[in-house]
Design a protein around this motif. Structure first.
Motif, mmCIF file in Angstrom:
data_model
loop_
_atom_site.group_PDB
_atom_site.id
_atom_site.type_symbol
_atom_site.label_atom_id
_atom_site.label_comp_id
_atom_site.label_asym_id
_atom_site.label_seq_id
_atom_site.Cartn_x
_atom_site.Cartn_y
_atom_site.Cartn_z
ATOM 1 N N PRO A 17 -31.661 -13.616 -37.084
ATOM 2 C CA PRO A 17 -31.989 -14.964 -37.534
ATOM 3 C C PRO A 17 -30.777 -15.894 -37.391
ATOM 4 O O PRO A 17 -29.684 -15.582 -37.850
ATOM 5 C CB PRO A 17 -32.357 -14.765 -39.012
ATOM 6 N N PHE A 18 -30.989 -17.036 -36.732
ATOM 7 C CA PHE A 18 -29.925 -18.008 -36.519
ATOM 8 C C PHE A 18 -30.258 -19.326 -37.203
ATOM 9 O O PHE A 18 -31.416 -19.764 -37.198
ATOM 10 C CB PHE A 18 -29.759 -18.322 -35.032
ATOM 11 N N ALA A 19 -29.250 -19.976 -37.743
ATOM 12 C CA ALA A 19 -29.345 -21.393 -38.089
ATOM 13 C C ALA A 19 -28.883 -22.190 -36.879
ATOM 14 O O ALA A 19 -27.935 -21.803 -36.185
ATOM 15 C CB ALA A 19 -28.478 -21.715 -39.295
ATOM 16 N N ILE A 20 -29.565 -23.292 -36.600
ATOM 17 C CA ILE A 20 -29.194 -24.192 -35.502
ATOM 18 C C ILE A 20 -28.385 -25.331 -36.100
ATOM 19 O O ILE A 20 -28.855 -26.036 -37.000
ATOM 20 C CB ILE A 20 -30.435 -24.746 -34.789
ATOM 21 N N VAL A 21 -27.169 -25.516 -35.604
ATOM 22 C CA VAL A 21 -26.220 -26.453 -36.210
ATOM 23 C C VAL A 21 -25.776 -27.474 -35.169
ATOM 24 O O VAL A 21 -25.446 -27.112 -34.029
ATOM 25 C CB VAL A 21 -25.000 -25.695 -36.768
ATOM 26 N N ARG A 22 -25.753 -28.731 -35.566
ATOM 27 C CA ARG A 22 -25.285 -29.797 -34.679
ATOM 28 C C ARG A 22 -23.758 -29.756 -34.592
ATOM 29 O O ARG A 22 -23.071 -29.723 -35.616
ATOM 30 C CB ARG A 22 -25.763 -31.151 -35.209
ATOM 31 N N SER A 23 -23.223 -29.781 -33.374
ATOM 32 C CA SER A 23 -21.786 -29.577 -33.184
ATOM 33 C C SER A 23 -20.952 -30.711 -33.773
ATOM 34 O O SER A 23 -19.896 -30.463 -34.368
ATOM 35 C CB SER A 23 -21.467 -29.437 -31.687
ATOM 36 N N ARG A 24 -21.389 -31.946 -33.629
ATOM 37 C CA ARG A 24 -20.510 -33.068 -33.966
ATOM 38 C C ARG A 24 -20.217 -33.191 -35.446
ATOM 39 O O ARG A 24 -19.158 -33.668 -35.844
ATOM 40 C CB ARG A 24 -21.077 -34.381 -33.426
ATOM 41 N N ASP A 25 -21.153 -32.750 -36.299
ATOM 42 C CA ASP A 25 -20.919 -32.880 -37.738
ATOM 43 C C ASP A 25 -21.219 -31.600 -38.511
ATOM 44 O O ASP A 25 -21.186 -31.595 -39.740
ATOM 45 C CB ASP A 25 -21.744 -34.035 -38.302
ATOM 46 N N PHE A 32 -34.472 -17.111 -49.905
ATOM 47 C CA PHE A 32 -34.810 -17.246 -48.492
ATOM 48 C C PHE A 32 -33.605 -16.892 -47.610
ATOM 49 O O PHE A 32 -33.731 -16.151 -46.639
ATOM 50 C CB PHE A 32 -35.277 -18.667 -48.189
ATOM 51 N N VAL A 33 -32.430 -17.421 -47.961
ATOM 52 C CA VAL A 33 -31.229 -17.130 -47.168
ATOM 53 C C VAL A 33 -30.909 -15.645 -47.226
ATOM 54 O O VAL A 33 -30.566 -15.029 -46.206
ATOM 55 C CB VAL A 33 -30.038 -17.975 -47.651
ATOM 56 N N ARG A 34 -31.047 -15.035 -48.388
ATOM 57 C CA ARG A 34 -30.768 -13.598 -48.501
ATOM 58 C C ARG A 34 -31.739 -12.784 -47.645
ATOM 59 O O ARG A 34 -31.382 -11.735 -47.105
ATOM 60 C CB ARG A 34 -30.836 -13.164 -49.964
ATOM 61 N N ARG A 35 -32.983 -13.256 -47.532
ATOM 62 C CA ARG A 35 -33.935 -12.548 -46.678
ATOM 63 C C ARG A 35 -33.487 -12.562 -45.219
ATOM 64 O O ARG A 35 -33.697 -11.591 -44.487
ATOM 65 C CB ARG A 35 -35.339 -13.160 -46.792
ATOM 66 N N GLN A 36 -32.877 -13.656 -44.790
ATOM 67 C CA GLN A 36 -32.384 -13.706 -43.418
ATOM 68 C C GLN A 36 -31.268 -12.678 -43.230
ATOM 69 O O GLN A 36 -31.211 -11.988 -42.203
ATOM 70 C CB GLN A 36 -31.897 -15.117 -43.069
ATOM 71 N N TRP A 37 -30.390 -12.573 -44.200
ATOM 72 C CA TRP A 37 -29.335 -11.554 -44.136
ATOM 73 C C TRP A 37 -29.947 -10.157 -44.099
ATOM 74 O O TRP A 37 -29.478 -9.282 -43.359
ATOM 75 C CB TRP A 37 -28.407 -11.687 -45.329
ATOM 76 N N GLU A 38 -30.978 -9.951 -44.915
ATOM 77 C CA GLU A 38 -31.606 -8.635 -44.993
ATOM 78 C C GLU A 38 -32.273 -8.260 -43.676
ATOM 79 O O GLU A 38 -32.255 -7.089 -43.266
ATOM 80 C CB GLU A 38 -32.637 -8.617 -46.122
ATOM 81 N N ARG A 39 -32.832 -9.231 -42.993
ATOM 82 C CA ARG A 39 -33.502 -8.932 -41.732
ATOM 83 C C ARG A 39 -32.502 -8.394 -40.709
ATOM 84 O O ARG A 39 -32.814 -7.491 -39.940
ATOM 85 C CB ARG A 39 -34.213 -10.180 -41.210
ATOM 86 N N ALA A 40 -31.307 -8.982 -40.681
ATOM 87 C CA ALA A 40 -30.276 -8.452 -39.790
ATOM 88 C C ALA A 40 -29.788 -7.088 -40.278
ATOM 89 O O ALA A 40 -29.601 -6.164 -39.480
ATOM 90 C CB ALA A 40 -29.113 -9.433 -39.693
ATOM 91 N N ALA A 41 -29.595 -6.950 -41.581
ATOM 92 C CA ALA A 41 -29.066 -5.708 -42.135
ATOM 93 C C ALA A 41 -30.003 -4.531 -41.912
ATOM 94 O O ALA A 41 -29.559 -3.385 -41.776
ATOM 95 C CB ALA A 41 -28.787 -5.878 -43.626
ATOM 96 N N THR A 42 -31.310 -4.795 -41.861
ATOM 97 C CA THR A 42 -32.288 -3.724 -41.666
ATOM 98 C C THR A 42 -32.692 -3.546 -40.213
ATOM 99 O O THR A 42 -33.570 -2.735 -39.910
ATOM 100 C CB THR A 42 -33.549 -3.993 -42.503
ATOM 101 N N GLY A 43 -32.068 -4.304 -39.310
ATOM 102 C CA GLY A 43 -32.379 -4.173 -37.888
ATOM 103 C C GLY A 43 -33.652 -4.856 -37.460
ATOM 104 O O GLY A 43 -34.126 -4.652 -36.339
ATOM 105 N N ALA A 44 -34.237 -5.707 -38.322
ATOM 106 C CA ALA A 44 -35.507 -6.347 -37.991
ATOM 107 C C ALA A 44 -35.362 -7.459 -36.966
ATOM 108 O O ALA A 44 -36.320 -7.794 -36.262
ATOM 109 C CB ALA A 44 -36.159 -6.904 -39.262
ATOM 110 N N GLY A 45 -34.188 -8.067 -36.880
ATOM 111 C CA GLY A 45 -34.017 -9.127 -35.900
ATOM 112 C C GLY A 45 -32.774 -9.943 -36.159
ATOM 113 O O GLY A 45 -31.978 -9.653 -37.069
#
Length: 229
Positions: free
Chosen positions: A107-115, A92-105
């Motif tokens: 994908p961001f992970a949303i991360v809490r700043s404090r921890d 699944f994580v590699r697919r997110q990388w692939e989507r950026a690499a192929t120009g499809a879009g």
């Protein structure tokens, strides 16, 4: 949650839009030039207010994938694996990388700043960008809901897409029962434009989706002009 675009693996601009001989540079009877490969995208890191950060996906996000796999709804509208396995989560994580690499879009992970704990995902998908529109989708784990996470992430990506990338039109697809997501979208400036009957496969059935849209020239997002200059 707004329904994310499925992980089709299809890059933007690969549809069958007709083009003239002048546009392609071909003479009648010659073989058409292949469409140019889309440019790979670099997913930026950006602040989503004081409490959250948006960043590219990392293999350290497997606990987030595990948590999402236990949600009764997220695996139905995404390719989050259920049941969970480490191999499927890594894919699944590699697919997110692939989507950026192929120009499809983007994908961001949303991360809490404090921890630095990842709590969800949001994506800007560019499959229809040649037609002047892009779509957004997001999801959050159960413990992150009701804390302003979705609003902060959606406002940040929306403003970035309209101001910095100059996307003419952004779209969201939300199930009619999901009043919380609809309220967030409307607060940011999206307008409900109609109901798409049987629009998306969710689990074992076709579901209706309400479509919300925001145009680059609609007005301010969070007090700032959206039009790119």
């Amino acid at each position: 949650m707004a329904a994310p675009e499925p992980d089709t693996g299809r890059a933007p601009g690969t549809g069958s839009t007709p083009r003239t001989t002048a546009e392609t540079g071909n003479t009648p009877g010659s073989a058409p030039d292949p469409d140019p490969a889309p440019e790979p995208l670099t997913v930026p890191s950006m602040s989503a207010g004081p409490d959250f950060v948006l960043r590219p996906w990392e293999m350290s996000d497997l606990p987030l994938v595990r948590e999402a796999s236990l949600d009764p709804y997220i695996p139905l509208i995404t390719t989050i694996p259920a049941p969970y396995s480490e191999a499927a989560a890594e894919a699944f994580v590699r697919r997110q990388w692939e989507r950026a690499a192929t120009g499809a879009g983007y994908p961001f992970a949303i991360v809490r700043s404090r921890d630095r704990r990842p709590v969800g995902a949001i994506g800007l998908w560019l499959r229809e960008l040649p037609e002047g529109r892009a779509s957004l989708g997001y999801w959050l784990t159960d413990l992150a809901r009701g804390q302003g996470v979705a609003r902060a992430a959606l406002r940040t990506v929306t403003g970035w897409a309209l101001r910095d990338l100059g996307v003419p039109r952004l779209q969201l697809y939300i199930e009619p029962w999901n009043t919380a997501s609809a309220r967030i979208a409307e607060d940011i400036g999206f307008r409900r434009e109609g109901l798409l009957r049987g629009w998306q496969q969710v689990g074992d059935e076709r579901r209706d989706m309400a479509v919300y849209a925001l145009l680059n020239n609609d007005g301010p997002v969070d007090g700032r002009a959206v039009a790119a200059h």
